[in-house]
Write a protein that holds these residues in place. Structure first.
Motif, mmCIF file in Angstrom:
data_model
loop_
_atom_site.group_PDB
_atom_site.id
_atom_site.type_symbol
_atom_site.label_atom_id
_atom_site.label_comp_id
_atom_site.label_asym_id
_atom_site.label_seq_id
_atom_site.Cartn_x
_atom_site.Cartn_y
_atom_site.Cartn_z
ATOM 1 N N VAL A 1 0.060 4.831 8.374
ATOM 2 C CA VAL A 1 -0.424 3.974 9.463
ATOM 3 C C VAL A 1 -1.887 3.621 9.248
ATOM 4 C CG1 VAL A 1 -0.901 3.873 11.933
ATOM 5 C CG2 VAL A 1 1.257 4.842 11.118
ATOM 6 N N TYR A 2 -2.207 2.347 9.450
ATOM 7 C CA TYR A 2 -3.583 1.852 9.372
ATOM 8 C C TYR A 2 -4.006 1.379 10.751
ATOM 9 C CZ TYR A 2 -2.716 1.831 4.338
ATOM 10 O OH TYR A 2 -2.398 2.200 3.057
ATOM 11 N N LEU A 3 -5.134 1.880 11.225
ATOM 12 C CA LEU A 3 -5.646 1.506 12.543
ATOM 13 C C LEU A 3 -6.593 0.323 12.406
ATOM 14 C CD1 LEU A 3 -5.612 2.465 15.543
ATOM 15 C CD2 LEU A 3 -7.730 3.698 15.024
ATOM 16 N N ASP A 4 -6.344 -0.720 13.212
ATOM 17 C CA ASP A 4 -7.174 -1.917 13.180
ATOM 18 C C ASP A 4 -7.841 -2.090 14.537
ATOM 19 O OD1 ASP A 4 -7.593 -4.672 11.575
ATOM 20 O OD2 ASP A 4 -7.382 -5.100 13.712
ATOM 21 N N GLY A 5 -9.160 -2.235 14.526
ATOM 22 C CA GLY A 5 -9.846 -2.403 15.798
ATOM 23 C C GLY A 5 -11.274 -2.845 15.612
ATOM 24 N N PRO A 6 -12.013 -2.924 16.691
ATOM 25 C CA PRO A 6 -13.409 -3.381 16.624
ATOM 26 C C PRO A 6 -14.269 -2.546 15.683
ATOM 27 C CG PRO A 6 -12.642 -3.289 18.900
ATOM 28 C CD PRO A 6 -11.587 -2.632 18.064
ATOM 29 N N GLY A 7 -13.938 -1.262 15.543
ATOM 30 C CA GLY A 7 -14.738 -0.410 14.676
ATOM 31 C C GLY A 7 -14.438 -0.558 13.195
ATOM 32 N N GLY A 8 -13.374 -1.228 12.873
ATOM 33 C CA GLY A 8 -13.005 -1.410 11.473
ATOM 34 C C GLY A 8 -11.776 -2.285 11.323
ATOM 35 N N GLN A 9 -12.006 -3.552 11.017
ATOM 36 C CA GLN A 9 -10.899 -4.489 10.865
ATOM 37 C C GLN A 9 -10.410 -4.501 9.418
ATOM 38 O OE1 GLN A 9 -12.116 -8.318 12.361
ATOM 39 N NE2 GLN A 9 -11.872 -7.700 14.487
ATOM 40 N N ILE A 10 -9.097 -4.513 9.272
ATOM 41 C CA ILE A 10 -8.489 -4.535 7.951
ATOM 42 C C ILE A 10 -8.601 -5.939 7.369
ATOM 43 C CG2 ILE A 10 -6.347 -4.173 6.669
ATOM 44 C CD1 ILE A 10 -5.497 -2.279 8.930
ATOM 45 N N PRO A 11 -9.104 -6.103 6.132
ATOM 46 C CA PRO A 11 -9.213 -7.439 5.531
ATOM 47 C C PRO A 11 -7.838 -8.100 5.404
ATOM 48 C CG PRO A 11 -10.432 -5.807 4.266
ATOM 49 C CD PRO A 11 -9.616 -5.048 5.251
ATOM 50 N N SER A 12 -7.822 -9.423 5.481
ATOM 51 C CA SER A 12 -6.560 -10.158 5.376
ATOM 52 C C SER A 12 -5.841 -9.865 4.068
ATOM 53 C CB SER A 12 -6.823 -11.667 5.506
ATOM 54 O OG SER A 12 -7.328 -11.976 6.785
ATOM 55 N N SER A 13 -6.615 -9.686 2.993
ATOM 56 C CA SER A 13 -5.995 -9.388 1.695
ATOM 57 C C SER A 13 -5.243 -8.061 1.742
ATOM 58 C CB SER A 13 -7.062 -9.336 0.605
ATOM 59 O OG SER A 13 -8.071 -8.383 0.928
ATOM 60 N N ALA A 14 -5.766 -7.096 2.508
ATOM 61 C CA ALA A 14 -5.084 -5.818 2.648
ATOM 62 C C ALA A 14 -3.887 -5.929 3.589
ATOM 63 C CB ALA A 14 -6.056 -4.759 3.153
ATOM 64 N N LEU A 15 -4.005 -6.744 4.641
ATOM 65 C CA LEU A 15 -2.888 -6.945 5.562
ATOM 66 C C LEU A 15 -1.665 -7.486 4.846
ATOM 67 C CD1 LEU A 15 -4.574 -8.509 8.734
ATOM 68 C CD2 LEU A 15 -3.463 -6.279 8.573
ATOM 69 N N ASP A 16 -1.898 -8.294 3.823
ATOM 70 C CA ASP A 16 -0.795 -8.904 3.087
ATOM 71 C C ASP A 16 0.060 -7.859 2.384
ATOM 72 O OD1 ASP A 16 0.605 -11.230 2.310
ATOM 73 O OD2 ASP A 16 -0.288 -11.124 0.325
ATOM 74 N N ASN A 17 -0.496 -6.671 2.171
ATOM 75 C CA ASN A 17 0.241 -5.610 1.492
ATOM 76 C C ASN A 17 0.799 -4.566 2.452
ATOM 77 O OD1 ASN A 17 -0.234 -6.579 -1.200
ATOM 78 N ND2 ASN A 17 -2.342 -5.860 -1.019
ATOM 79 N N ILE A 18 0.643 -4.790 3.762
ATOM 80 C CA ILE A 18 1.186 -3.892 4.772
ATOM 81 C C ILE A 18 2.527 -4.432 5.257
ATOM 82 C CG2 ILE A 18 0.821 -2.958 7.086
ATOM 83 C CD1 ILE A 18 -2.154 -2.866 6.486
ATOM 84 N N ASP A 19 3.509 -3.547 5.363
ATOM 85 C CA ASP A 19 4.879 -3.979 5.650
ATOM 86 C C ASP A 19 5.097 -4.449 7.079
ATOM 87 O OD1 ASP A 19 5.663 -3.254 3.039
ATOM 88 O OD2 ASP A 19 5.963 -1.176 3.667
ATOM 89 N N ALA A 20 4.474 -3.768 8.048
ATOM 90 C CA ALA A 20 4.825 -4.036 9.443
ATOM 91 C C ALA A 20 3.633 -3.852 10.363
ATOM 92 C CB ALA A 20 5.959 -3.106 9.882
ATOM 93 N N VAL A 21 3.787 -4.378 11.583
ATOM 94 C CA VAL A 21 2.801 -4.184 12.643
ATOM 95 C C VAL A 21 3.553 -3.746 13.899
ATOM 96 C CG1 VAL A 21 2.916 -6.644 13.270
ATOM 97 C CG2 VAL A 21 0.971 -5.264 14.014
ATOM 98 N N LEU A 22 2.949 -2.831 14.646
ATOM 99 C CA LEU A 22 3.518 -2.340 15.894
ATOM 100 C C LEU A 22 2.538 -2.644 17.018
ATOM 101 C CD1 LEU A 22 5.568 -0.599 17.554
ATOM 102 C CD2 LEU A 22 4.205 1.400 16.882
ATOM 103 N N THR A 23 2.964 -3.399 18.028
ATOM 104 C CA THR A 23 2.076 -3.768 19.128
ATOM 105 C C THR A 23 2.799 -3.712 20.464
ATOM 106 O OG1 THR A 23 2.532 -6.147 19.297
ATOM 107 C CG2 THR A 23 0.977 -5.439 17.579
ATOM 108 N N SER A 24 2.015 -3.795 21.515
ATOM 109 C CA SER A 24 2.524 -4.048 22.853
ATOM 110 C C SER A 24 2.540 -5.569 23.056
ATOM 111 C CB SER A 24 1.648 -3.358 23.889
ATOM 112 O OG SER A 24 2.167 -3.547 25.184
#
Length: 220
Positions: free
Chosen positions: A102-125
């Protein structure tokens, strides 16, 4: 004078005349705001689930925390990596962490778009849903995250509170109006488009797989 000049001249004339001599332009507001199905009713939820399935989304129903956890694990079963927004409830983050990286994305540290492209899924409300259109709406609160994390990964697992499902778009706008400046994402099934030859392509403008957990935890 060209057609372009004619059009621009008409616009300038309309702008000059607007508001003169008591002339006002009434914007019609007669769209449907509320129909016959109250929030939380079985008929409303049946309509919402039916629309989502028509669009190709996978839907699971959960009435307690254990069922939410089980559905999170089931919907993420084919995924190795998952990104979650910083404000997602800890129980759901813990469920995702049980079998996935799991990768945490938030104001304290946003995941670069290039890295997001290699992540399989997102879980949100989510913020709310519209039954007649089968639409899920996100407005970038901390439990939903920024728009990029819900558009780049291939699978989106989204949790929708049954109490936030409304029948019409007008009712959903009433909910969204409490925070009108937030960026809005409207989701109506997995991302898909067709080219001029009507060849359907999935995953161009967002996740190819939409998995919805319809939760009644807020009703308990």
């Amino acid at each position: 004078m060209s057609s372009r000049d004619d059009i621009l001249a008409s616009i300038r004339s309309a702008n000059r005349n607007a508001g003169r001599d008591g002339v006002t332009v009434e914007v019609p507001r007669d769209y449907h705001r509320r129909e016959d199905l109250p929030a939380g009713s079985p008929a409303l939820l049946e309509l919402f689930v039916g629309r989502l399935k028509e669009y190709g989304a996978e839907v699971g129903l959960a009435s307690n925390e254990d069922e939410v956890t089980a559905l999170i694990n089931r919907f993420l079963a084919s995924c190795d990596t998952v990104v979650v927004p910083s404000g997602l409830p800890k129980e759901w983050v813990k469920a995702a962490m049980a079998h996935h990286r799991v990768y945490l994305d938030g104001p304290g540290g946003q995941i670069p778009s290039s890295a997001l492209d290699n992540i399989d899924a997102v879980l949100t409300s989510s913020r709310c849903g519209v039954a007649t259109t089968g639409t899920i709406i996100l407005d970038a609160t901390p439990d939903q995250g920024r728009r990029a994390i819900t558009l780049v990964p291939d699978t989106h697992v989204v949790i929708v509170d049954v109490g936030a499902v409304r029948e019409t778009v007008g009712e959903a706008f009433a909910i969204l109006s409490s925070n009108p400046t937030r960026p809005i994402t409207w989701i109506a099934g997995p991302s898909a488009t067709s080219d001029i030859e009507l060849s359907r392509v999935e995953g161009v403008h967002g996740p190819r797989n939409l998995k919805v957990i319809l939760s009644s935890l807020g009703e308990n």
